[in-house]
Design a protein around this motif. Sequence first.
Motif, PDB file in Angstrom:
ATOM      1  N   ASP A   1      -4.773  22.670  -3.057  1.00 66.08           N
ATOM      2  CA  ASP A   1      -5.145  23.863  -3.326  1.00 66.08           C
ATOM      3  C   ASP A   1      -6.027  24.396  -1.973  1.00 66.08           C
ATOM      4  OD1 ASP A   1      -4.025  23.856  -5.745  1.00 66.08           O
ATOM      5  OD2 ASP A   1      -5.502  23.758  -7.087  1.00 66.08           O
ATOM      6  N   PHE A   2      -7.082  23.704  -1.607  1.00 66.72           N
ATOM      7  CA  PHE A   2      -7.869  24.439  -0.432  1.00 66.72           C
ATOM      8  C   PHE A   2      -7.186  24.318   0.738  1.00 66.72           C
ATOM      9  CE2 PHE A   2     -11.996  22.610  -2.718  1.00 66.72           C
ATOM     10  CZ  PHE A   2     -12.713  23.988  -2.462  1.00 66.72           C
ATOM     11  N   LEU A   3      -6.287  23.318   1.118  1.00 63.85           N
ATOM     12  CA  LEU A   3      -5.404  23.355   2.304  1.00 63.85           C
ATOM     13  C   LEU A   3      -4.566  24.793   2.312  1.00 63.85           C
ATOM     14  CD1 LEU A   3      -4.473  19.690   2.928  1.00 63.85           C
ATOM     15  CD2 LEU A   3      -6.213  21.099   3.972  1.00 63.85           C
ATOM     16  N   PHE A   4      -3.862  24.787   1.076  1.00 67.83           N
ATOM     17  CA  PHE A   4      -3.103  26.241   1.113  1.00 67.83           C
ATOM     18  C   PHE A   4      -3.846  27.525   0.920  1.00 67.83           C
ATOM     19  CE2 PHE A   4       0.368  23.039   0.525  1.00 67.83           C
ATOM     20  CZ  PHE A   4       1.438  23.729   1.202  1.00 67.83           C
ATOM     21  N   ALA A   5      -5.006  27.511   0.499  1.00 65.38           N
ATOM     22  CA  ALA A   5      -5.818  28.499   0.572  1.00 65.38           C
ATOM     23  C   ALA A   5      -6.096  28.802   2.054  1.00 65.38           C
ATOM     24  CB  ALA A   5      -7.154  28.400  -0.253  1.00 65.38           C
TER      25      ALA A   5
ATOM     26  N   GLU B   1      -4.374  27.817   4.523  1.00 64.60           N
ATOM     27  CA  GLU B   1      -3.011  28.315   5.085  1.00 64.60           C
ATOM     28  C   GLU B   1      -2.630  29.733   4.994  1.00 64.60           C
ATOM     29  OE1 GLU B   1       0.510  26.627   7.138  1.00 64.60           O
ATOM     30  OE2 GLU B   1      -1.476  26.147   7.265  1.00 64.60           O
ATOM     31  N   ARG B   2      -2.832  30.357   3.884  1.00 65.04           N
ATOM     32  CA  ARG B   2      -2.514  31.657   3.472  1.00 65.04           C
ATOM     33  C   ARG B   2      -3.591  32.519   3.965  1.00 65.04           C
ATOM     34  NH1 ARG B   2      -0.537  29.023  -1.497  1.00 65.04           N
ATOM     35  NH2 ARG B   2      -2.686  29.291  -2.206  1.00 65.04           N
ATOM     36  N   GLY B   3      -4.851  32.135   4.570  1.00 68.07           N
ATOM     37  CA  GLY B   3      -5.779  33.046   4.904  1.00 68.07           C
ATOM     38  C   GLY B   3      -6.524  33.468   3.813  1.00 68.07           C
ATOM     39  N   GLU B   4      -6.647  32.861   2.740  1.00 68.08           N
ATOM     40  CA  GLU B   4      -7.367  33.298   1.518  1.00 68.08           C
ATOM     41  C   GLU B   4      -8.949  32.984   1.779  1.00 68.08           C
ATOM     42  OE1 GLU B   4      -3.632  32.821  -1.498  1.00 68.08           O
ATOM     43  OE2 GLU B   4      -5.418  31.601  -1.795  1.00 68.08           O
ATOM     44  N   ALA B   5      -9.729  33.587   1.120  1.00 67.48           N
ATOM     45  CA  ALA B   5     -11.365  33.081   1.087  1.00 67.48           C
ATOM     46  C   ALA B   5     -11.482  31.862   0.237  1.00 67.48           C
ATOM     47  CB  ALA B   5     -12.047  34.231   0.394  1.00 67.48           C
ATOM     48  N   TYR B   6     -12.235  31.185   0.727  1.00 59.43           N
ATOM     49  CA  TYR B   6     -12.480  29.886   0.172  1.00 59.43           C
ATOM     50  C   TYR B   6     -14.174  29.287   0.606  1.00 59.43           C
ATOM     51  CZ  TYR B   6     -11.391  27.410   4.585  1.00 59.43           C
ATOM     52  OH  TYR B   6     -11.449  27.158   5.664  1.00 59.43           O
ATOM     53  N   ASP B   7     -14.675  28.624  -0.414  1.00 62.53           N
ATOM     54  CA  ASP B   7     -15.792  28.032  -0.008  1.00 62.53           C
ATOM     55  C   ASP B   7     -15.935  26.838   0.845  1.00 62.53           C
ATOM     56  OD1 ASP B   7     -18.438  26.785  -0.217  1.00 62.53           O
ATOM     57  OD2 ASP B   7     -18.696  27.572  -2.405  1.00 62.53           O
TER      58      ASP B   7
ATOM     59  N   ILE C   1      -2.690  20.200   6.912  1.00 62.11           N
ATOM     60  CA  ILE C   1      -1.559  20.907   6.212  1.00 62.11           C
ATOM     61  C   ILE C   1      -0.345  19.903   6.616  1.00 62.11           C
ATOM     62  CG2 ILE C   1      -0.956  22.233   8.011  1.00 62.11           C
ATOM     63  CD1 ILE C   1      -1.120  23.077   4.390  1.00 62.11           C
ATOM     64  N   SER C   2      -0.125  19.357   7.791  1.00 63.04           N
ATOM     65  CA  SER C   2       0.851  18.588   8.092  1.00 63.04           C
ATOM     66  C   SER C   2       0.460  17.845   9.609  1.00 63.04           C
ATOM     67  CB  SER C   2       2.300  19.382   8.375  1.00 63.04           C
ATOM     68  OG  SER C   2       2.211  20.032   9.615  1.00 63.04           O
ATOM     69  N   TYR C   3       1.208  16.981   9.726  1.00 60.14           N
ATOM     70  CA  TYR C   3       0.969  15.853  10.843  1.00 60.14           C
ATOM     71  C   TYR C   3       1.127  16.556  12.109  1.00 60.14           C
ATOM     72  CZ  TYR C   3       5.889  15.268  11.891  1.00 60.14           C
ATOM     73  OH  TYR C   3       7.261  15.377  12.101  1.00 60.14           O
ATOM     74  N   ALA C   4       1.900  17.530  12.333  1.00 63.69           N
ATOM     75  CA  ALA C   4       1.831  18.194  13.649  1.00 63.69           C
ATOM     76  C   ALA C   4       1.327  19.734  13.814  1.00 63.69           C
ATOM     77  CB  ALA C   4       3.499  18.286  14.001  1.00 63.69           C
ATOM     78  N   THR C   5       1.628  20.600  12.603  1.00 63.35           N
ATOM     79  CA  THR C   5       1.127  21.772  12.479  1.00 63.35           C
ATOM     80  C   THR C   5      -0.411  22.006  12.426  1.00 63.35           C
ATOM     81  OG1 THR C   5       1.727  22.432  10.345  1.00 63.35           O
ATOM     82  CG2 THR C   5       3.230  22.466  11.940  1.00 63.35           C
ATOM     83  N   TYR C   6      -1.185  21.096  12.085  1.00 63.05           N
ATOM     84  CA  TYR C   6      -2.550  21.101  11.938  1.00 63.05           C
ATOM     85  C   TYR C   6      -3.057  21.612  13.224  1.00 63.05           C
ATOM     86  CZ  TYR C   6      -3.613  16.937  14.869  1.00 63.05           C
ATOM     87  OH  TYR C   6      -3.795  16.204  15.827  1.00 63.05           O
ATOM     88  N   VAL C   7      -2.564  21.374  14.472  1.00 67.06           N
ATOM     89  CA  VAL C   7      -2.981  21.868  15.612  1.00 67.06           C
ATOM     90  C   VAL C   7      -3.226  23.252  15.919  1.00 67.06           C
ATOM     91  CG1 VAL C   7      -1.880  21.763  18.161  1.00 67.06           C
ATOM     92  CG2 VAL C   7      -1.649  19.725  16.740  1.00 67.06           C
ATOM     93  N   LYS C   8      -2.564  24.254  15.130  1.00 67.99           N
ATOM     94  CA  LYS C   8      -2.626  25.536  15.172  1.00 67.99           C
ATOM     95  C   LYS C   8      -3.911  25.956  14.717  1.00 67.99           C
ATOM     96  CE  LYS C   8      -0.455  26.125  10.382  1.00 67.99           C
ATOM     97  NZ  LYS C   8      -2.043  26.433   9.861  1.00 67.99           N
ATOM     98  N   ASP C   9      -4.591  25.029  13.751  1.00 70.46           N
ATOM     99  CA  ASP C   9      -5.790  25.238  13.250  1.00 70.46           C
ATOM    100  C   ASP C   9      -7.117  24.794  13.959  1.00 70.46           C
ATOM    101  OD1 ASP C   9      -4.673  26.367  10.795  1.00 70.46           O
ATOM    102  OD2 ASP C   9      -4.723  24.309  10.021  1.00 70.46           O
TER     103      ASP C   9
ATOM    104  N   THR D   1       7.559  24.816   2.935  1.00 68.92           N
ATOM    105  CA  THR D   1       7.511  26.202   3.759  1.00 68.92           C
ATOM    106  C   THR D   1       5.909  26.466   4.103  1.00 68.92           C
ATOM    107  OG1 THR D   1       7.317  27.401   1.799  1.00 68.92           O
ATOM    108  CG2 THR D   1       9.359  27.433   2.888  1.00 68.92           C
ATOM    109  N   TYR D   2       5.551  26.407   5.582  1.00 63.48           N
ATOM    110  CA  TYR D   2       4.317  26.583   5.762  1.00 63.48           C
ATOM    111  C   TYR D   2       4.370  27.050   7.228  1.00 63.48           C
ATOM    112  CZ  TYR D   2       5.929  22.132   7.848  1.00 63.48           C
ATOM    113  OH  TYR D   2       6.442  21.155   8.587  1.00 63.48           O
ATOM    114  N   SER D   3       3.218  27.522   7.640  1.00 66.49           N
ATOM    115  CA  SER D   3       3.215  28.241   9.026  1.00 66.49           C
ATOM    116  C   SER D   3       3.521  27.232  10.271  1.00 66.49           C
ATOM    117  CB  SER D   3       1.541  28.906   9.360  1.00 66.49           C
ATOM    118  OG  SER D   3       1.676  29.501  10.498  1.00 66.49           O
ATOM    119  N   ARG D   4       4.466  27.893  11.103  1.00 73.20           N
ATOM    120  CA  ARG D   4       4.813  27.238  12.317  1.00 73.20           C
ATOM    121  C   ARG D   4       4.874  28.296  13.389  1.00 73.20           C
ATOM    122  NH1 ARG D   4      10.354  23.738  10.930  1.00 73.20           N
ATOM    123  NH2 ARG D   4       9.537  22.471   9.087  1.00 73.20           N
TER     124      ARG D   4
END
Length: 373
Positions: free
Chosen positions: A19-23, A25-31, A66-74, A109-112
């Motif tokens: 839940d935290f990771l996808f918040a 990922e979607r650009g939602e506010a989180y603590d 979020i994944s083993y490769a696309t975490y790089v974007k963060d 489906t997740y951001s690439r």
Amino acid sequence: MTLLATHVGSLLRSQAVVDFLFARERGEAYDSAAFDACMTSAVDEIVRRQAEAGIDIVSDGETSKISYATYVKDRYSGFAGDSPRNAPGDLKLFPTFLERLAKSGGTPTYSRPQCVGEVRSKGQGELGKDIENLKAAMAAHDVRSGFMNAASPGVISLFLQNNFYPTREAYLAALADAMRDEYRTIVEAGLFLQLDCPDLALSRHMLFQHLSDEEFVKVAASHVEALNHALAGLPAERIRVHICWGNYEGPHVCDIDMAKVFPVLMDVNAKYMLFETSNPRHGHEWSVFRDRAAEIPEAKVLVLGVVDTTTNFVEHPELVAQRLRRFIDIVGAERVVAGSDCGFGTFAGFGAVDPEIAWAKLATLKEGARRAA
């Protein structure tokens, strides 16, 4: 004699983590403080479960990624938009199966994003938290040896495709330069560095379907050259490299043969080579190592995937032992480690194997290693 047991890295994340990771990922506010506390607690539990299963060389389960490769974007700048999606070639041959996978949620489906600017590190803050969490959990559960995953330049170029640098080679070189600090930081923290390199096999039937096998091997060699550049100066004995054909249940009839990528794999400046032997499409390829044993550098240690990560069968420990003994007969027990074919949680929130069955598989892996020894 003792055979050590490890695995490829990712483990199934709790719903709170997902839940935290996808918040994020979607650009939602989180603590952010609650996020950090959740990751710390989850890594502690994942290390505890690995120790309970008998795993000797543990990971953080790639919990915060979020994944083993696309975490790089963060963690790196220069990425935006979306990369083209290309289904593996074998799934295209069986469109009804591909449709079934999509409808069942088997194709996450997740951001690439694409690379649209110069790739630069945003700092090692998130990595530092990951290292701190893993080392604290290891100390709490009396585990002496741990590893941390990092994406290779080649696998980043596979999932986050280039739309900025003039050539693929220039993009690979930029990624190698950018990732170097991450690699060094992991090693200097006293952990094993694991480079995930499915690009050396998987990308043959994804991004490079238009090439011949021979042409693809040249591409794979360029990926290894970029990786070795990024690893320059780091001790090979602290480095692990994982190669695979894709962590999904499918026909795999378009996979390139191990024999063709074998020389490329052996050229990586790493001591530990992790690869699949449980995958039914590649289980026979232990014979490649037997027939070409003279080409395996003496310093290499083979970390064998002796449990599958795409089915809920729990392998019998005697089958695990048999798979290990084949390679013990080739390179000797001191150069064999028991492992998994791939990760159990390649993408956050997705996994073919039930979490409790995944832990049972790791326990049978260790028991099989004990029997083989």
